[in-house]
Design a protein around this motif. Structure first.
Motif, PDB file in Angstrom:
ATOM      1  N   SER A  63      11.237  72.714   8.127  1.00 39.00           N
ATOM      2  CA  SER A  63       9.928  72.502   7.503  1.00 39.00           C
ATOM      3  C   SER A  63       9.970  72.742   5.998  1.00 39.00           C
ATOM      4  N   LEU A 101      11.452  69.621   4.455  1.00 39.50           N
ATOM      5  CA  LEU A 101      10.511  68.507   4.547  1.00 39.50           C
ATOM      6  C   LEU A 101       9.340  68.676   3.574  1.00 39.50           C
ATOM      7  N   LEU A 102       8.830  69.890   3.448  1.00 39.00           N
ATOM      8  CA  LEU A 102       7.721  70.107   2.518  1.00 39.00           C
ATOM      9  C   LEU A 102       8.163  69.911   1.069  1.00 39.00           C
ATOM     10  N   LEU A 104       8.490  66.208   0.579  1.00 40.72           N
ATOM     11  CA  LEU A 104       7.160  65.594   0.522  1.00 40.72           C
ATOM     12  C   LEU A 104       6.518  65.839  -0.842  1.00 40.72           C
ATOM     13  N   ALA A 105       6.634  67.041  -1.361  1.00 40.94           N
ATOM     14  CA  ALA A 105       6.095  67.339  -2.692  1.00 40.94           C
ATOM     15  C   ALA A 105       6.813  66.502  -3.749  1.00 40.94           C
ATOM     16  N   TRP A 131       8.290  63.613  -3.258  1.00 42.93           N
ATOM     17  CA  TRP A 131       7.890  62.223  -3.056  1.00 42.93           C
ATOM     18  C   TRP A 131       6.522  61.968  -3.707  1.00 42.93           C
ATOM     19  N   GLY A 132       5.615  62.912  -3.557  1.00 49.70           N
ATOM     20  CA  GLY A 132       4.308  62.784  -4.190  1.00 49.70           C
ATOM     21  C   GLY A 132       4.414  62.768  -5.705  1.00 49.70           C
ATOM     22  N   VAL A 154      12.231  63.502  -5.575  1.00 48.89           N
ATOM     23  CA  VAL A 154      12.272  63.788  -4.138  1.00 48.89           C
ATOM     24  C   VAL A 154      13.549  64.561  -3.783  1.00 48.89           C
TER      25      VAL A 154
END
Length: 79
Positions: free
Chosen positions: A35, A38-39, A42-43, A45-46, A57
């Motif tokens: 996790s 992944l977090l 994700l941050a 990627w944003g 990323v």
């Protein structure tokens, strides 16, 4: 007929034979590692979409994994 009292439930979790790492802790560490990565990704990627870049990323993935490893070491590695 035996009148022996049943054993009281132990407050300690059962341990794996040999290394003493419980199954619950092993699953917790695994889920933290997955996790966290992944977090972080994700941050990243944003932020990539926000700034129009393609490299954040990867930085987020590595940073998330590093922070998760540090957290796991603090939580379980200092016993």
């Amino acid at each position: 007929m035996s009148l022996a009292k049943p054993a009281a439930p132990s407050s300690q979790m059962p341990t794996d034979a040999g290394n003493g790492i419980t199954e619950k802790i092993a699953w917790s560490v695994t889920s933290y590692l997955i996790s966290g990565a992944l977090l972080g990704a994700l941050a990243g990627w944003g932020l990539d979409h926000l700034f129009g870049t393609h490299f954040i990323v990867g930085i987020g993935l590595v940073t998330g994994k590093a922070l998760t490893l540090y957290y796991v070491w603090l939580r379980y590695g200092t016993h």
